[in-house]
Motif scaffolding. Structure first.
Motif, PDB file in Angstrom:
ATOM      1  N   SER A 225       0.849  -1.183   0.000  1.00  0.00           N
ATOM      2  CA  SER A 225       0.000   0.000   0.000  1.00  0.00           C
ATOM      3  C   SER A 225       0.889   1.239   0.000  1.00  0.00           C
ATOM      4  N   ASP A 226       0.273   2.434  -0.100  1.00  0.00           N
ATOM      5  CA  ASP A 226       1.073   3.652   0.045  1.00  0.00           C
ATOM      6  C   ASP A 226       1.314   3.967   1.521  1.00  0.00           C
ATOM      7  N   HIS A 227       0.719   3.164   2.408  1.00  0.00           N
ATOM      8  CA  HIS A 227       1.004   3.237   3.838  1.00  0.00           C
ATOM      9  C   HIS A 227       1.856   2.040   4.232  1.00  0.00           C
ATOM     10  N   TYR A 228       2.849   2.288   5.077  1.00  0.00           N
ATOM     11  CA  TYR A 228       3.633   1.191   5.633  1.00  0.00           C
ATOM     12  C   TYR A 228       2.957   0.707   6.915  1.00  0.00           C
ATOM     13  N   PRO A 229       2.900  -0.605   7.130  1.00  0.00           N
ATOM     14  CA  PRO A 229       2.297  -1.107   8.363  1.00  0.00           C
ATOM     15  C   PRO A 229       3.138  -0.766   9.584  1.00  0.00           C
ATOM     16  N   LEU A 230       2.453  -0.632  10.710  1.00  0.00           N
ATOM     17  CA  LEU A 230       3.101  -0.286  11.974  1.00  0.00           C
ATOM     18  C   LEU A 230       2.840  -1.404  12.963  1.00  0.00           C
ATOM     19  N   GLN A 231       3.887  -1.874  13.619  1.00  0.00           N
ATOM     20  CA  GLN A 231       3.749  -2.989  14.559  1.00  0.00           C
ATOM     21  C   GLN A 231       4.085  -2.536  15.975  1.00  0.00           C
ATOM     22  N   MET A 232       3.310  -3.004  16.939  1.00  0.00           N
ATOM     23  CA  MET A 232       3.578  -2.716  18.346  1.00  0.00           C
ATOM     24  C   MET A 232       3.704  -4.007  19.130  1.00  0.00           C
ATOM     25  N   ASP A 233       4.739  -4.079  19.981  1.00  0.00           N
ATOM     26  CA  ASP A 233       4.927  -5.201  20.892  1.00  0.00           C
ATOM     27  C   ASP A 233       4.624  -4.725  22.304  1.00  0.00           C
ATOM     28  N   ILE A 234       3.698  -5.392  22.970  1.00  0.00           N
ATOM     29  CA  ILE A 234       3.339  -5.055  24.342  1.00  0.00           C
ATOM     30  C   ILE A 234       3.860  -6.145  25.263  1.00  0.00           C
ATOM     31  N   GLY A 235       4.658  -5.763  26.226  1.00  0.00           N
ATOM     32  CA  GLY A 235       5.166  -6.725  27.192  1.00  0.00           C
ATOM     33  C   GLY A 235       6.370  -7.491  26.719  1.00  0.00           C
ATOM     34  N   THR A 236       6.928  -7.149  25.538  1.00  0.00           N
ATOM     35  CA  THR A 236       8.128  -7.801  25.033  1.00  0.00           C
ATOM     36  C   THR A 236       9.335  -7.125  25.638  1.00  0.00           C
ATOM     37  N   ALA A 237      10.396  -7.873  25.891  1.00  0.00           N
ATOM     38  CA  ALA A 237      11.612  -7.289  26.476  1.00  0.00           C
ATOM     39  C   ALA A 237      12.147  -6.191  25.588  1.00  0.00           C
ATOM     40  N   THR A 238      12.646  -5.143  26.192  1.00  0.00           N
ATOM     41  CA  THR A 238      13.200  -4.023  25.441  1.00  0.00           C
ATOM     42  C   THR A 238      14.508  -4.413  24.787  1.00  0.00           C
ATOM     43  N   GLN A 239      14.912  -3.628  23.809  1.00  0.00           N
ATOM     44  CA  GLN A 239      16.156  -3.882  23.111  1.00  0.00           C
ATOM     45  C   GLN A 239      17.308  -3.815  24.097  1.00  0.00           C
ATOM     46  N   GLY A 240      18.284  -4.701  23.900  1.00  0.00           N
ATOM     47  CA  GLY A 240      19.408  -4.751  24.809  1.00  0.00           C
ATOM     48  C   GLY A 240      19.280  -5.924  25.775  1.00  0.00           C
ATOM     49  N   GLY A 241      18.131  -6.670  25.665  1.00  0.00           N
ATOM     50  CA  GLY A 241      17.948  -7.856  26.470  1.00  0.00           C
ATOM     51  C   GLY A 241      17.198  -7.576  27.755  1.00  0.00           C
ATOM     52  N   GLY A 242      16.458  -8.577  28.215  1.00  0.00           N
ATOM     53  CA  GLY A 242      15.711  -8.431  29.448  1.00  0.00           C
ATOM     54  C   GLY A 242      16.547  -8.872  30.623  1.00  0.00           C
ATOM     55  N   GLY A 243      15.874  -9.362  31.662  1.00  0.00           N
ATOM     56  CA  GLY A 243      16.583  -9.835  32.821  1.00  0.00           C
ATOM     57  C   GLY A 243      16.795  -8.740  33.855  1.00  0.00           C
ATOM     58  N   TYR A 244      17.376  -9.148  34.980  1.00  0.00           N
ATOM     59  CA  TYR A 244      17.567  -8.253  36.111  1.00  0.00           C
ATOM     60  C   TYR A 244      18.681  -7.252  35.828  1.00  0.00           C
ATOM     61  N   PHE A 245      18.407  -6.000  36.136  1.00  0.00           N
ATOM     62  CA  PHE A 245      19.411  -4.951  35.940  1.00  0.00           C
ATOM     63  C   PHE A 245      19.577  -4.180  37.240  1.00  0.00           C
ATOM     64  N   LYS A 246      20.832  -3.951  37.625  1.00  0.00           N
ATOM     65  CA  LYS A 246      21.135  -3.191  38.835  1.00  0.00           C
ATOM     66  C   LYS A 246      22.324  -2.281  38.562  1.00  0.00           C
ATOM     67  N   PHE A 247      22.174  -1.031  38.966  1.00  0.00           N
ATOM     68  CA  PHE A 247      23.293  -0.101  38.825  1.00  0.00           C
ATOM     69  C   PHE A 247      24.396  -0.515  39.800  1.00  0.00           C
ATOM     70  N   GLN A 248      25.608  -0.650  39.281  1.00  0.00           N
ATOM     71  CA  GLN A 248      26.741  -1.089  40.093  1.00  0.00           C
ATOM     72  C   GLN A 248      27.504   0.116  40.634  1.00  0.00           C
ATOM     73  N   ASN A 249      27.701   0.164  41.958  1.00  0.00           N
ATOM     74  CA  ASN A 249      28.441   1.273  42.565  1.00  0.00           C
ATOM     75  C   ASN A 249      29.892   1.333  42.097  1.00  0.00           C
ATOM     76  N   MET A 250      30.434   0.189  41.708  1.00  0.00           N
ATOM     77  CA  MET A 250      31.824   0.185  41.240  1.00  0.00           C
ATOM     78  C   MET A 250      31.994   0.977  39.952  1.00  0.00           C
ATOM     79  N   TRP A 251      30.901   1.194  39.234  1.00  0.00           N
ATOM     80  CA  TRP A 251      30.993   1.970  37.997  1.00  0.00           C
ATOM     81  C   TRP A 251      31.470   3.402  38.255  1.00  0.00           C
ATOM     82  N   TRP A 252      31.177   3.909  39.478  1.00  0.00           N
ATOM     83  CA  TRP A 252      31.595   5.291  39.780  1.00  0.00           C
ATOM     84  C   TRP A 252      33.115   5.434  39.811  1.00  0.00           C
TER      85      TRP A 252
END
Length: 371
Positions: A225-252
């Motif tokens: 079509s002259d319109h491109y389809p648009l897709q939405m993912d609800i509840g899918t892990a965000t880019q960069g991978g899912g799983g537990y994330f914690k800011f590490q104090n050693m990074w400072w």
């Protein structure tokens, strides 16, 4: 749950039906929202049977224009409470696996200014009844929010833009910016006469954001079509991978981190929506940047410790055999400083781990805690 929105510009011609059926057969989406089908309700039902594994409901086209449809995979979702008119359809969609529901609106915006004003009012009345704000409004709105959503043609801010922006604000929705693709419609002309606009979009209710459920949109490069389809993912892990994330104090310990965080935060200026939505989206953006930075810049401290230890052993063997020169002296100094920094980071890492264990396990009223 995956939702596809697509202005197909008519499903009457056999070749168009074959092409759309081909794309529907290969999609992993659970729900398809179709605009401008140009079909009657009976013709829409025949099209669904033609596509086999799908079920659907349709709003009849007026002559050779308009027409809406909501098509779904009955093995994945349960659709109820379907209603609407010539410019919008709404339904309740329940995910069979994850057991959550979402109210969906499928929109086909008219071209006339007065008709658009009327449509925004109808939709606002309907959407504001969704008190938990867990809604998705998608489709071809035939409207843009600002001039960044248009390339070519007139470049003035119109009354229609302002009315559409006010409508989005009143329903307390957030425009879901696609991670891929920007313009969703083009007149397919060449040279300076080419015009492209972002007419199709998903508007997301604040309820999804406040619960931390990710919603990701992307524009698909399909040119049926002259319109491109648009897709939405609800509840899918965000880019960069899912799983537990914690800011590490050693990074400072990395002196450049503070300025890097400020830079990443400033890169989020394009995010629009309610304050809570913008804040959550910025945090997700910075989180993904931190993951990449940790992998490529900060690096794995245990792997780095082993690497430096092996380099020191190799250097010591050379010194034992050939003696110490100024080159070996400086290299040994550099490696020892690097190792000392790695060990300092490791101490912080294990200290945080011990604190985390205490919080998780707590005082279990054992003899150890009474000693």
């Amino acid at each position: 749950m995956k939702i596809l929105s697509w202005n197909v510009r008519g499903l009457g011609a056999p070749d168009k039906r074959r092409m759309v059926k081909h794309h529907l057969s290969n999609t992993s989406c659970d729900i398809i929202m179709l605009q401008e089908t140009k079909l009657s309700c009976e013709e829409g039902e025949r099209f669904v049977r033609y596509c086999k594994r799908w079920e659907g409901r349709f709003q009849m086209a007026e002559g050779n224009s308009g027409g809406l449809g909501i098509v779904w995979n009955p093995d994945k979702v349960l659709i109820t409470e379907v209603s609407g008119n010539k410019n919008w359809m709404t339904c309740m969609a329940h995910n069979r696996d994850r057991k959550y529901g979402v109210r969906i609106w499928n929109v086909y915006g008219p071209t006339g200014s007065d008709e658009k004003t009327k449509l925004w009012g109808e939709l606002e009345d309907s959407i504001l009844k969704c008190t938990d704000k867990k809604f998705i409004v998608g489709g071809d709105f035939n409207a843009i929010l600002d001039l960044t959503e248009k390339r070519g043609g007139s470049n003035r801010i119109s009354k229609e833009m302002l009315e559409f922006k006010n409508f989005v604000r009143r329903i307390e929705a957030t425009d879901c910016i696609p991670v891929e693709g920007w313009f969703t419609w083009t007149n397919r002309r060449q040279g300076f006469t080419n015009i492209a606009e972002r007419l199709d979009r998903f508007l997301v209710g604040e309820g999804w954001i406040l619960e931390g459920i990710p919603t990701i949109a992307s524009t698909l490069p399909i040119s049926t079509s002259d319109h491109y389809p648009l897709q939405m993912d609800i509840g899918t892990a965000t880019q960069g991978g899912g799983g537990y994330f914690k800011f590490q104090n050693m990074w400072w310990r990395e002196k450049s981190l503070k300025s890097q965080l400020e830079q990443w935060w400033m890169e989020c200026k394009h995010i629009q929506g309610t304050p809570s939505f913008c804040f959550v989206k910025k945090l997700l953006f910075v989180k993904n940047k931190l993951k990449i930075w940790n992998r490529d810049v900060f690096k794995n401290i245990f792997e780095e410790k082993d690497k430096i230890g092996k380099e020191l052993e190799k250097l010591n063997l050379i010194v034992m055999e050939k003696g110490m020169t100024s080159i070996e002296f400086e290299e040994e100094k550099r490696l020892k400083n690097s190792l000392n920094e790695i060990l300092a980071r490791e101490e912080i890492y294990w200290r945080d781990k011990a604190r985390e264990l205490w919080i998780r396990e707590g005082d279990k009223n054992t003899k150890f805690f009474h000693a």
